[in-house]
Design an enzyme around this catalytic site. Structure first.
Site, PDB file in Angstrom:
ATOM      1  N   GLU A 261      30.199  55.012  26.097  1.00  0.00           N
ATOM      2  CA  GLU A 261      30.703  54.157  27.192  1.00  0.00           C
ATOM      3  C   GLU A 261      31.273  52.846  26.628  1.00  0.00           C
ATOM      4  O   GLU A 261      31.122  51.782  27.221  1.00  0.00           O
ATOM      5  CB  GLU A 261      29.633  53.953  28.264  1.00  0.00           C
TER       6      GLU A 261
ATOM      7  N   GLN B 122       0.036  36.797  11.123  1.00  0.00           N
ATOM      8  CA  GLN B 122       1.015  36.026  11.888  1.00  0.00           C
ATOM      9  C   GLN B 122       2.436  36.589  11.733  1.00  0.00           C
ATOM     10  O   GLN B 122       3.228  36.559  12.676  1.00  0.00           O
ATOM     11  CB  GLN B 122       0.991  34.554  11.470  1.00  0.00           C
TER      12      GLN B 122
ATOM     13  N   GLY C   3       5.145  51.560   9.562  1.00  0.00           N
ATOM     14  CA  GLY C   3       5.128  51.925   8.140  1.00  0.00           C
ATOM     15  C   GLY C   3       5.536  53.367   7.930  1.00  0.00           C
ATOM     16  O   GLY C   3       6.436  53.873   8.608  1.00  0.00           O
TER      17      GLY C   3
ATOM     18  N   THR D  40      32.126  51.303  22.471  1.00  0.00           N
ATOM     19  CA  THR D  40      31.326  50.835  21.340  1.00  0.00           C
ATOM     20  C   THR D  40      31.075  49.326  21.475  1.00  0.00           C
ATOM     21  O   THR D  40      31.699  48.645  22.295  1.00  0.00           O
ATOM     22  CB  THR D  40      32.068  51.080  20.012  1.00  0.00           C
ATOM     23  N   SER D  41      30.196  48.815  20.615  1.00  0.00           N
ATOM     24  CA  SER D  41      29.919  47.362  20.639  1.00  0.00           C
ATOM     25  C   SER D  41      31.196  46.576  20.381  1.00  0.00           C
ATOM     26  O   SER D  41      31.406  45.507  20.966  1.00  0.00           O
ATOM     27  CB  SER D  41      28.865  47.015  19.582  1.00  0.00           C
TER      28      SER D  41
HETATM   29  C1  LIG Z   1      26.156  61.353  22.837  1.00  0.00           C
HETATM   30  C2  LIG Z   1      27.520  60.996  23.323  1.00  0.00           C
HETATM   31  C3  LIG Z   1      27.826  61.204  24.656  1.00  0.00           C
HETATM   32  C4  LIG Z   1      29.107  60.894  25.134  1.00  0.00           C
HETATM   33  N1  LIG Z   1      29.398  61.142  26.446  1.00  0.00           N
HETATM   34  C5  LIG Z   1      30.686  60.976  26.876  1.00  0.00           C
HETATM   35  C6  LIG Z   1      31.048  61.369  28.210  1.00  0.00           C
HETATM   36  O1  LIG Z   1      30.230  61.796  29.021  1.00  0.00           O
HETATM   37  N2  LIG Z   1      32.358  61.261  28.570  1.00  0.00           N
HETATM   38  C7  LIG Z   1      33.314  60.772  27.730  1.00  0.00           C
HETATM   39  O2  LIG Z   1      34.471  60.679  28.126  1.00  0.00           O
HETATM   40  N3  LIG Z   1      32.995  60.367  26.460  1.00  0.00           N
HETATM   41  C8  LIG Z   1      31.703  60.470  26.017  1.00  0.00           C
HETATM   42  N4  LIG Z   1      31.367  60.108  24.725  1.00  0.00           N
HETATM   43  C9  LIG Z   1      32.411  59.586  23.833  1.00  0.00           C
HETATM   44  C10 LIG Z   1      32.248  58.104  23.543  1.00  0.00           C
HETATM   45  O3  LIG Z   1      32.559  57.333  24.683  1.00  0.00           O
HETATM   46  C11 LIG Z   1      33.131  57.758  22.327  1.00  0.00           C
HETATM   47  O4  LIG Z   1      32.506  58.342  21.199  1.00  0.00           O
HETATM   48  C12 LIG Z   1      33.288  56.275  22.147  1.00  0.00           C
HETATM   49  O5  LIG Z   1      34.102  55.745  23.156  1.00  0.00           O
HETATM   50  C13 LIG Z   1      33.909  55.908  20.777  1.00  0.00           C
HETATM   51  O6  LIG Z   1      35.057  56.655  20.526  1.00  0.00           O
HETATM   52  P1  LIG Z   1      35.219  57.399  19.083  1.00  0.00           P
HETATM   53  O7  LIG Z   1      33.950  58.153  18.870  1.00  0.00           O
HETATM   54  O8  LIG Z   1      36.481  58.145  19.095  1.00  0.00           O
HETATM   55  O9  LIG Z   1      35.264  56.246  18.028  1.00  0.00           O
HETATM   56  P2  LIG Z   1      36.600  55.479  17.524  1.00  0.00           P
HETATM   57  O10 LIG Z   1      37.329  54.964  18.696  1.00  0.00           O
HETATM   58  O11 LIG Z   1      37.306  56.332  16.542  1.00  0.00           O
HETATM   59  O12 LIG Z   1      35.942  54.249  16.765  1.00  0.00           O
HETATM   60  C14 LIG Z   1      35.403  54.331  15.455  1.00  0.00           C
HETATM   61  C15 LIG Z   1      34.954  52.934  15.070  1.00  0.00           C
HETATM   62  O13 LIG Z   1      36.082  52.044  15.073  1.00  0.00           O
HETATM   63  C16 LIG Z   1      35.824  50.955  15.926  1.00  0.00           C
HETATM   64  N5  LIG Z   1      37.058  50.515  16.586  1.00  0.00           N
HETATM   65  C17 LIG Z   1      37.941  51.270  17.287  1.00  0.00           C
HETATM   66  N6  LIG Z   1      38.928  50.503  17.770  1.00  0.00           N
HETATM   67  C18 LIG Z   1      38.648  49.228  17.385  1.00  0.00           C
HETATM   68  C19 LIG Z   1      39.297  47.958  17.579  1.00  0.00           C
HETATM   69  N7  LIG Z   1      40.400  47.853  18.316  1.00  0.00           N
HETATM   70  N8  LIG Z   1      38.730  46.864  17.045  1.00  0.00           N
HETATM   71  C20 LIG Z   1      37.584  46.967  16.318  1.00  0.00           C
HETATM   72  N9  LIG Z   1      36.925  48.122  16.117  1.00  0.00           N
HETATM   73  C21 LIG Z   1      37.459  49.236  16.634  1.00  0.00           C
HETATM   74  C22 LIG Z   1      34.812  51.467  16.930  1.00  0.00           C
HETATM   75  O14 LIG Z   1      34.109  50.406  17.548  1.00  0.00           O
HETATM   76  C23 LIG Z   1      33.939  52.338  16.060  1.00  0.00           C
HETATM   77  O15 LIG Z   1      33.012  51.549  15.381  1.00  0.00           O
HETATM   78  C24 LIG Z   1      30.084  60.360  24.250  1.00  0.00           C
HETATM   79  C25 LIG Z   1      29.745  60.138  22.908  1.00  0.00           C
HETATM   80  C26 LIG Z   1      28.491  60.441  22.451  1.00  0.00           C
HETATM   81  C27 LIG Z   1      28.166  60.187  21.001  1.00  0.00           C
END
Ligand SMILES: Cc1cc2nc3c(=O)[nH]c(=O)nc-3n(C[C@H](O)[C@H](O)[C@H](O)COP(=O)(O)OP(=O)(O)OC[C@H]3O[C@@H](n4cnc5c(N)ncnc54)[C@H](O)[C@@H]3O)c2cc1C
Length: 388
Positions: free
Chosen positions: A371, A287, A347, A373-374
């Site tokens: 696009e 379950q 596992g 982050t969360s």
């Molecule tokens: C496989 C891949 C493909 C991608 N493709 C593209 C693409 O085609 N074109 C493009 O332009 N970009 C692209 N990206 C970039 C992507 O959009 C960025 O990585 C993303 O927007 C996060 O930016 P960062 O990596 O600089 O993280 P940061 O902005 O440095 O963030 C680091 C952490 O801090 C948190 N954080 C930042 N600001 C805040 C806030 N104000 N409050 C709370 N938390 C915060 C974030 O949520 C994250 O957890 C791609 C990334 C990956 C990994």
């Protein structure tokens, strides 16, 4: 009950599109996905075939050679491709969402003829480059610069992590067009249409990623890259707004990609738990296992429903920015949670590269990052709640 979307409730057009996408995914993508992942091979020929079937211009109006379907129908097709390999679906998602939305909404008739039509026919692959090494979540702080040289623009700077940067035919690139001593924040950013064979465009080597390994992700160096005035999209200074509009559509694609990853992990888990025996019975007889599977299925359904709801709102022309963020937030966290449960159910085998849930677990993570982050999605949602 089926975990995939089934025919009842779908229109005849939707049923045909889902069948076409599912058949393509199961014959042309799924059998090769593990190998592409291992070797980091981007199958440009498979992307071209997707284009020939019309899947790279699904929402583009028929007048510009697209399929002209609604957003929900597009998500149905994208889910099938993503369930076979998220690394392939990201190219389909980006092309259909960001560059296409930008050209449909803001392109001149000449730009649509030159770029949008061949993109819709699948002859050209596009990407977008907004992020920079120092400007991710705070994308409006980007620093790449375009300066005027007579009628021309000259671009310099470096973009980071751009999907398709090394494989696309054209990229939509966001750079500053305001003066360095008179910065205007998001209002100083413009979008340019850049063919990747333009002198001064240089894609870096493909990034070595945790997941989505078959997808091409690279930096782009812009080195005195000279563009004509016809390569500016829409109005000068409006590029950031156009990028955000594109991302509304893009986030729905990433939401459904996450749904597909979670759905696949659930399908594999159901099959495995029926087969794997411990304590003289199949895992599915316990379950605790049944409850885990029930929770996984519930979250997959809820995530898909949220994505379809947001797409339907957008189709009706209602504001859908917060809905798209909710869908992406919920679906990406669902994908991470469901794939974690799947690895657990498998596992020790779940931890091995030979079993597909390991790849799904790796692929899921990026849906919480790119696009927006969360955390960024929560900022967008919270802003909409407070009416800001
Ligand atoms: C496989 C891949 C493909 C991608 N493709 C593209 C693409 O085609 N074109 C493009 O332009 N970009 C692209 N990206 C970039 C992507 O959009 C960025 O990585 C993303 O927007 C996060 O930016 P960062 O990596 O600089 O993280 P940061 O902005 O440095 O963030 C680091 C952490 O801090 C948190 N954080 C930042 N600001 C805040 C806030 N104000 N409050 C709370 N938390 C915060 C974030 O949520 C994250 O957890 C791609 C990334 C990956 C990994």
């Amino acid at each position: 009950m089926s975990i995939a979307v089934e025919s009842p409730g779908l229109s005849e057009t939707q049923r045909q599109i889902v069948e076409l996408a599912r058949d393509f995914a199961r014959t042309k993508i799924e059998p090769f996905a593990a190998e592409w992942d291992r070797t980091r091979h981007f199958p440009r020929d498979v992307i071209a075939e997707l284009g020939e079937l019309g899947f790279l211009g699904m929402c583009t109006p028929e007048a510009w050679d697209g399929m002209g379907v609604d957003g929900v129908t597009y998500l149905l097709a994208l889910e099938e491709i993503a369930a076979a390999d998220a690394a392939i679906s990201v190219s389909m998602s980006i092309q259909n969402a960001i560059p296409t939305t930008m050209l449909v909404k803001h392109g001149t008739p000449e730009q649509r003829e030159r770029w949008l039509k061949p993109m819709a026919r699948g002859e050209l692959l596009a990407g977008f480059a907004l992020s920079e090494a120092e400007a991710g979540s705070d994308a409006a702080s980007l620093r790449s610069q375009a300066t005027k040289d007579g009628k021309h623009w000259v671009l310099n700077g470096t973009k980071a992590w751009a999907t398709n940067a090394g494989t696309a035919d054209l990229m939509m690139i966001m750079v500053r067009t305001d003066e360095p001593d008179r910065r205007r924040g998001a209002k100083g950013i413009s979008t340019f249409i850049v063919p990747t064979d333009t002198p001064g465009y240089r894609a870096g080597k493909p990034e070595d990623k945790m997941g989505l390994r078959a997808s091409n992700t690279a930096t782009v160096a812009l080195e005195d890259l000279k563009l004509g005035p016809e390569q500016l999209l829409g109005d000068e200074g409006m590029g950031f707004v156009y990028a955000m509009e594109g991302l509304d559509a893009g986030r729905l694609g990433i939401a459904i990609q996450a749904v597909a990853i979670a759905r696949r992990a659930l399908e594999l888990s159901l099959a495995y738990c029926a087969e794997r025996r411990q304590f003289d019975r199949p895992l599915q007889d316990f379950q605790a296992v049944q409850f885990k599977l029930a929770d996984m299925a519930t979250r997959v359904e809820a995530a898909r429903a949220l994505a379809h709801l947001a797409a339907a709102r957008k189709d009706r022309g209602e504001p859908a920015t917060a809905s798209a963020s909710m869908a992406k937030l919920f679906a990406s966290e669902t994908a991470m949670w469901v794939t974690t449960q799947a690895v657990q159910l498998f596992g020790g085998y779940g931890y091995m590269r030979d079993f597909p849930v390991e790849k799904l677990f790796r692929d899921a993570k990026v849906t919480e990052i790119y696009e927006g982050t969360s955390e960024v999605q929560r900022i967008v949602i919270a802003r909409s709640l407070s009416g800001r």
